[in-house]
Design an enzyme around this catalytic site. Sequence first.
Site, PDB file in Angstrom:
ATOM      1  N   CYS A   1      48.443  56.327  34.518  1.00  0.00           N
ATOM      2  CA  CYS A   1      48.583  57.450  35.369  1.00  0.00           C
ATOM      3  C   CYS A   1      47.485  58.408  34.820  1.00  0.00           C
ATOM      4  CB  CYS A   1      50.038  57.965  33.687  1.00  0.00           C
ATOM      5  SG  CYS A   1      50.701  56.820  33.408  1.00  0.00           S
TER       6      CYS A   1
ATOM      7  N   ARG B   1      43.622  56.099  40.234  1.00  0.00           N
ATOM      8  CA  ARG B   1      44.008  54.912  39.398  1.00  0.00           C
ATOM      9  C   ARG B   1      45.280  54.228  39.871  1.00  0.00           C
ATOM     10  NH1 ARG B   1      42.094  57.602  34.589  1.00  0.00           N
ATOM     11  NH2 ARG B   1      43.359  57.283  33.892  1.00  0.00           N
TER      12      ARG B   1
ATOM     13  N   TRP C   1      52.344  55.243  36.326  1.00  0.00           N
ATOM     14  CA  TRP C   1      53.163  53.618  36.753  1.00  0.00           C
ATOM     15  C   TRP C   1      53.984  53.379  35.819  1.00  0.00           C
ATOM     16  CZ3 TRP C   1      47.613  50.750  37.749  1.00  0.00           C
ATOM     17  CH2 TRP C   1      47.567  50.170  39.484  1.00  0.00           C
TER      18      TRP C   1
ATOM     19  N   ASN D   1      49.809  59.680  28.992  1.00  0.00           N
ATOM     20  CA  ASN D   1      49.400  58.728  29.675  1.00  0.00           C
ATOM     21  C   ASN D   1      48.953  57.798  28.066  1.00  0.00           C
ATOM     22  OD1 ASN D   1      48.227  56.539  30.130  1.00  0.00           O
ATOM     23  ND2 ASN D   1      45.939  57.854  30.607  1.00  0.00           N
ATOM     24  N   GLY D   2      49.616  56.611  28.313  1.00  0.00           N
ATOM     25  CA  GLY D   2      49.542  55.357  27.507  1.00  0.00           C
ATOM     26  C   GLY D   2      51.359  55.098  26.683  1.00  0.00           C
TER      27      GLY D   2
ATOM     28  N   GLU E   1      34.252  31.575  28.583  1.00  0.00           N
ATOM     29  CA  GLU E   1      34.229  33.016  28.788  1.00  0.00           C
ATOM     30  C   GLU E   1      33.495  34.014  27.864  1.00  0.00           C
ATOM     31  OE1 GLU E   1      34.469  35.085  31.361  1.00  0.00           O
ATOM     32  OE2 GLU E   1      35.269  36.854  29.961  1.00  0.00           O
TER      33      GLU E   1
ATOM     34  N   LYS F   1      30.412  35.902  29.480  1.00  0.00           N
ATOM     35  CA  LYS F   1      30.102  37.515  28.370  1.00  0.00           C
ATOM     36  C   LYS F   1      28.584  37.218  28.076  1.00  0.00           C
ATOM     37  CE  LYS F   1      31.964  39.064  30.549  1.00  0.00           C
ATOM     38  NZ  LYS F   1      33.162  38.752  31.463  1.00  0.00           N
TER      39      LYS F   1
ATOM     40  N   GLU G   1      26.100  36.231  30.513  1.00  0.00           N
ATOM     41  CA  GLU G   1      25.668  37.753  31.553  1.00  0.00           C
ATOM     42  C   GLU G   1      25.344  38.965  31.640  1.00  0.00           C
ATOM     43  OE1 GLU G   1      29.024  38.135  34.157  1.00  0.00           O
ATOM     44  OE2 GLU G   1      30.735  38.652  33.227  1.00  0.00           O
TER      45      GLU G   1
ATOM     46  N   HIS H   1      30.783  14.909  20.417  1.00  0.00           N
ATOM     47  CA  HIS H   1      30.706  13.636  21.573  1.00  0.00           C
ATOM     48  C   HIS H   1      29.107  14.204  22.220  1.00  0.00           C
ATOM     49  CE1 HIS H   1      34.066  11.372  20.785  1.00  0.00           C
ATOM     50  NE2 HIS H   1      34.807  13.100  21.212  1.00  0.00           N
TER      51      HIS H   1
ATOM     52  N   LYS I   1      29.008  43.648  42.026  1.00  0.00           N
ATOM     53  CA  LYS I   1      30.520  43.158  41.268  1.00  0.00           C
ATOM     54  C   LYS I   1      31.374  42.390  41.976  1.00  0.00           C
ATOM     55  CE  LYS I   1      34.054  44.117  38.828  1.00  0.00           C
ATOM     56  NZ  LYS I   1      33.819  44.027  38.087  1.00  0.00           N
TER      57      LYS I   1
END
Length: 606
Positions: free
Chosen positions: A2, A27, A74, A99-100, A479, A483, A486, A502, A601
Amino acid sequence: MCGIVGAVGHKQCSDVLLDALKRLEYRGYDSSGIVTIHDSAIALKRAVGKLVNLDLALKETPLLGDIGIGHTRWATHGGVSNENAHPHVASGRVAIVHNGIIENHRTIRARLEAAGHQFSSDTDSEVLAHLFVEAFDAGLDPAMATRQVLDEIDGAYAFAVMAIDHPDLLIVARNASPLALGIGDDACYIGSDAIALSHLTRKVVYLKDHDYALVRADGVSVYQADGTPVNREAVIVAASPGLVDKGGYRHYMEKEIHEQPDAIAHSLAAMTNEYGRLTAQMSDEALRSIDGIVMVAAGTSHYATQIARYWIESLARVPVACEVASEFHYRQPATAPYNTAIAISQSGESLDTLMAMRHAAVCGLQTIGLVNVPSSTIAREADFVLPTRAGPEIGVASTKAFTAQLTVLLCFAVALARAKGQIDEARAEAIHAEIQALPSLVGKALGLFDAIRPVAHQLSQAKSALYLGRGALYPLAMEGALKLKELSYIHAEGFASGEMKHGPIALIEEDLPVVALLAADAVMAKASSNLREASARGGKIILLSEARAAAEVDYASAVITVPDVDPLLAPILIAIPAQILAYLTAVEKGTDVDQPRNLAKSVTVE
Ligand code: F6R
């Protein structure tokens, strides 16, 4: 997410408010509205759909007045309708935009309704308007009223309030949702970010979490949570800020990490139908026809597919293959029993993923695109689209898009399982309720920055690190390692905890950082004994874990805990400290966090 705007002291402000809302269109939103005070009365206009509809309504009957607030919504709580669009007005005296998510809105609403307040929307936000009416009725001044309201509400918020009783000021507050105050010559403004205000002023004050402020035409008074006045310095933003600003954070990545409660809530809303049930944006018949799924993606999105495999196979009993997009494209896959491909991509433009999806279509599979950019090529070419609603992600390292992808994939797994008769309505509802609680739990996990800072300082000295996880936390270990490498250029590998013995255990040496992910799930005991072995060989265990799982561990050198959660959702929640750890380590090392070397990106080459 929002968008909030507001002006005080600007002659006939509704035009500039509409312009400000247009600047927040990026947004995403499904309805909008503006409210002003004129001749001691509140004047409101709201419209469903694009801002052009609000524009038309305003042209028909312009809103007069030098003070006003506006909003692009939203939907999260309550469907898309005029009544649920913001601003919300209570008793014809107080208007709010928010908003929230107000997590305890049900309790508050029940209390207020019992006291005679009449609600006109299904939103969580409307309680704010009624709480301010109640506070003003009790004779509180704006600052005291705000403290009373903030004491009662839980959750993430940025909000603005305008009241007939105080027609010369806007009341604003923020916690975990962004809010900027713009200082003009004879007027002041508010906006979800500085871009919303770039046609009005470049002088901006960013509120910190838990701050609240009284905004008048001649300046702003900011207070901390305990009511102490505080000076938040004004900054001059660039003449033409980019598409999205940093909202007072040091990096886009830090801002995007903080946007995850919203990104998850909005993505969940996109996967909820008008009856409040989880949906996969396909008919039950189409879902029932899915015999097997190939998921194609790259990088972080690929790890999201690997976590989703645990969910889809265990809940819906549908076989899933996770393929690195660039490999799948050039294989001659034997596709049986798979008849559906899901291409997952934040940008919707990664060429590897696009080509893999096209290849799947050539192999005869129906295609589903799960993307964050609705106008992207993958969205346009897929047979079906599943949207994440994370908003623009600018930091090269994916954060909020990842947890939004996981949210959507879990909703998809539940809808598929229900359509296939593998779970009943009660189980689907129970999981739905867990997902609804997620934004708040993620909000709590965002409080871990200070606890993680010293751990990141230690990690920044390392040359290499291992990440270990078992079950659905194994892909999260990969993941987490991605992070770290990179962003901070420290070599890191993610392994399945059970695989250590192993081979990879040979890598363990004195003081090697081992980032261990642990949840109170079916494999906790086994995962924990794998970690103990690493610890016994000198590995320095950094535990990222649910609180109750951490209670079982006595061998870690650092313990970072998130709130307890249903094991299904643990990978989403534990992703937060993993992201914060990588972020803070990169900050310690002084690397280019938002644009790490050699990375783009959106990778549109093969
Ligand atoms: C890592 C990262 C990348 C992307 C990958 C796919 O933090 O962001 O690994 O996940 O390039 O990008 P999308 O999801 O846009 O296809």
